[in-house]
Structures are given as structure tokens and as C-alpha cells.
Design an enzyme around this catalytic site. Structure first.
Site, short mmCIF file in Angstrom:
data_model
loop_
_atom_site.label_atom_id
_atom_site.label_comp_id
_atom_site.label_asym_id
_atom_site.label_seq_id
_atom_site.Cartn_x
_atom_site.Cartn_y
_atom_site.Cartn_z
N ARG A 74 -11.15 39.09 8.66
CA ARG A 74 -9.84 39.60 8.26
C ARG A 74 -9.83 39.69 6.73
NH1 ARG A 74 -9.25 41.22 12.59
NH2 ARG A 74 -7.59 40.85 14.10
N GLU A 92 -4.63 46.20 4.42
CA GLU A 92 -5.08 47.31 5.22
C GLU A 92 -3.93 48.26 5.56
OE1 GLU A 92 -8.29 45.36 7.59
OE2 GLU A 92 -7.58 46.79 9.08
N HIS A 135 -12.43 49.16 9.20
CA HIS A 135 -12.17 48.23 10.33
C HIS A 135 -12.76 48.76 11.64
CE1 HIS A 135 -9.33 44.73 11.54
NE2 HIS A 135 -10.40 44.78 12.33
C1 DGY Z 1 -10.15 41.95 16.49
O1 DGY Z 1 -10.24 42.06 17.71
O2 DGY Z 1 -9.57 41.01 15.96
C2 DGY Z 1 -10.81 43.00 15.69
O3 DGY Z 1 -10.51 42.89 14.35
C3 DGY Z 1 -10.46 44.38 16.23
O4 DGY Z 1 -11.45 45.23 15.80
#
Ligand code: DGY
Length: 333
Positions: free
Chosen positions: A250, A279, A297
Site C-alpha cells: 500500500r 492513489e 496498481h
Molecule cells: C489487494 O487485494 O489488496 C490488492 O491491492 C488489489 O490489487
């Protein structure tokens, strides 16, 4: 506040899906519920989200939907389940949900390989300067094979530092082992001996020591209040000037402004980011640098994985509405 923590089936349930998801998941949902799918090909804004899930018995949400106390209240006391189509659920206030008797679920497991593949691809991309090479060719600037042209670093014999040795961290470490890397890791709990052994004798280190030792640091921990800006200006100074940082977890785990400064100053060799602090915005200081790979992402972005994620989310919602335990609930923390 609702007291609907018990398990019982709901007649004629209504499910709100906040953005289009793969058809097999929608088909499953339609077998058991009246399904509303957002007609917009974009994230809903706060008002739209609140209106979308008002009156729903279950909500199938995406990682950009902020499901906080206000959203849960807007949904109404009949809401039983928020099924997030992501393994990360930092967009959901799981505690506020639990207080309202709402079960939150995520999609672990089904995206482990896709995300680890992407992490490994980014490790190779940034250490071998593939993005720079591609930009060079597309720019039309002249080039020729040269003994010293766009030299990167090899991986064999180097150390991968894994921050967060969960399923995706382990899967990335396994891939790195195939490229001859040694594994060190930093995690809330030490891994079981057989996990360490399977990774060639992976060693647990304090985060600061890991940053000082690793040639490549790959982030795989969840975003929590404790991990926000875990990699900040001070910690970036601990890394070697030949080292690389990769983030597929993240964005807010890394202080993007501090990273841009470290990359510009050459205090680390490069970075590869699949996720961003705000983002979809990217810190402007990163956009102008050549030693950073920027990907929008895409960790779980394969047809197979996205379908599996959506189907798992659908199964979670259906189970809760049927009064059964969902396959992958999250703990309220
Ligand atoms: C998640 O599943 O947390 C991912 O970031 C999605 O791509």
C-alpha cells in the site's frame, strides 16, 4: 446500532456492488439476491457510495471505497456484510463494522501468486533498468550497444529484505530464491522454523537492520496506523546507496516525498512502485526521475486473479446472507 450479530438467512436480500466486477461473480450474486451494480466506470464519490449502499443487505466494495462509520450508518441497520474485493482492507473501518454487527471479508490467497509475480517483475525491472531502456528507445534518442550502457545490478548472492512475511511476502521470497538471493525479513511475529527453512534459512531482523543489509527491500505488510510511513526519511538513510525499494503493498507505507528526495540525491539506487500514497496521484518529484519504476496498481491484475477475487467476494457475501460463516472473514482487530 444494530444487534444483528447472529447468523440467519435473509429473504430477498439486496446486494450493492460499487463498481463493475467480473461476470462470473455477478452471476453468482444474482442467483441469490437482487443485485445493483454501479453504472459508473470510476470510483463512487462519498455521497454516491452512501446512497449506493443505503438499504443494502450486503455491499461488495473495491479498495477505493471508504467504508467508515458514516458509510455504515448511511447503509442502514439491515447491512450484514461488506465483502471487499481485495486482500487489503485498510479502506474499511472493521471495528466500526463489528460494532454494528456487520461482517467484513477480504480475498486472501487468490492473489498471492499474481502479486508475488509482479513484485519479482518489479525487482528485475528496476535492478536491470528496463523502464529506462524502454523510455530511451521510445524517445528516439540514439543508442548503441556499449560496454557501460545502462548497467544495472545482478541479484545472485544479494540479500532480499522482505517487510511482512505473510503469504505474498513468502511467495515473493520463494521467487527471489530462484534468482539466487538470500532472504532476511522483518515481521510482527517470527516465522515458523519450517517457513524460514523453506526460504533457505531466512533470518528475522529488526527493520532498521534489514534496511541496512538488504540489496533489495520489498514491502508486503498491510497498511495500518503502525505501518503508515514505516519507510520514512530516516529509514531511507539506513539503506545502501546501491539498494532498491519495491512496494506492491500500500502506498502510504512509504513517505513518497522522502523517497523522491532519496532517489534524487542518489542515497538509494532505485525504487519500483505499484502503489501510491495518494492513489491515483503520484508525487510529482517521482514522475521526473529515471531511477523509479511506476506501475498503476497492477499487483493482482490478471484475468484469472481478478475473477477469482470477485468470485471469492461474492461467495463471502452469499454465505453471510445465507446465515453461514463466510470463507474469508477479517478480524475486527
Ligand atoms: C489487494 O487485494 O489488496 C490488492 O491491492 C488489489 O490489487
Amino acid at each position: 446500532m444494530s444487534s444483528t450479530t447472529g447468523m440467519f438467512a435473509i429473504a430477498n436480500p439486496r446486494i450493492a456492488v460499487t463498481r463493475r466486477i467480473p461476470e462470473p461473480a455477478l452471476e453468482l450474486l444474482r442467483e441469490t439476491a437482487d443485485v445493483w451494480v454501479s453504472p459508473h466506470d470510476r470510483p463512487l464519490d462519498t455521497d454516491e457510495l452512501h446512497r449506493a449502499i443505503a438499504g443494502a443487505d450486503a455491499a461488495v466494495t473495491l479498495l477505493h471505497d471508504r467504508v467508515d462509520a458514516a458509510c455504515l450508518d448511511a447503509a442502514g441497520p439491515q447491512l450484514r456484510c461488506v465483502a471487499n474485493v481485495a486482500v487489503g482492507y485498510d479502506n474499511i473501518d472493521a471495528r466500526a463494522a463489528a460494532q454494528r454487527g456487520v461482517i467484513v471479508t477480504n480475498t486472501p490467497g487468490v492473489l498471492t501468486d499474481a502479486t508475488a509475480d509482479l513484485a519479482m517483475a518489479l525487482i528485475l525491472n528496476v535492478t536491470r533498468r528496463l523502464g529506462e531502456g524502454e523510455r530511451r528507445i521510445r524517445s528516439g534518442r540514439p543508442w548503441s550497444w556499449d560496454m557501460f550502457f545502462l548497467l544495472g545490478h545482478g541479484l545472485a548472492g544479494k540479500t532480499l529484505g522482505v517487510i511482512g512475511l505473510g503469504a505474498i511476502g513468502q511467495a515473493t521470497a520463494h521467487r527471489a530464491r530462484a534468482f539466487g538471493m538470500e532472504i532476511v525479513y522483518s515481521a510482527r511475529r517470527r516465522a515458523l522454523p519450517d517457513v524460514e527453512q523453506a526460504l533457505g534459512g531466512a533470518r528475522a531482523l529488526e527493520l532498521d537492520e534489514l534496511l541496512a543489509r538488504a540489496a533489495v527491500v520489498s514491502i508486503h505488510c498491510p497498511l495500518t496506523p503502525q505501518t503508515r510511513h514505516l519507510i520514512d526519511a530516516r529509514r531511507l538513510t539506513l539503506m545502501d546507496s546501491d539498494a532498491y525499494l519495491v512496494n506492491t503493498a500500500r502506498g502510504p507505507i512509504v513517505d513518497e516525498r522522502a523517497l523522491a528526495q532519496a532517489l534524487r540525491a542518489g542515497s538509494i539506487a532505485g525504487a519500483a512502485l505499484d502503489v501510491f500514497e495518494h492513489e491515483p496521484a503520484v508525487h510529482p518529484g517521482l514522475l521526473e526521475l529515471d531511477n523509479v519504476v511506476l506501475i498503476p496498481h497492477l499487483g493482482s491484475a490478471t484475468i484469472e486473479t481478478r475473477t477469482a477475487m470477485a468470485v471469492l467476494a461474492a461467495r463471502n457475501a452469499i454465505a453471510v446472507l445465507a446465515g453461514q460463516p463466510p470463507p474469508t472473514p477479517v478480524s475486527p482487530g
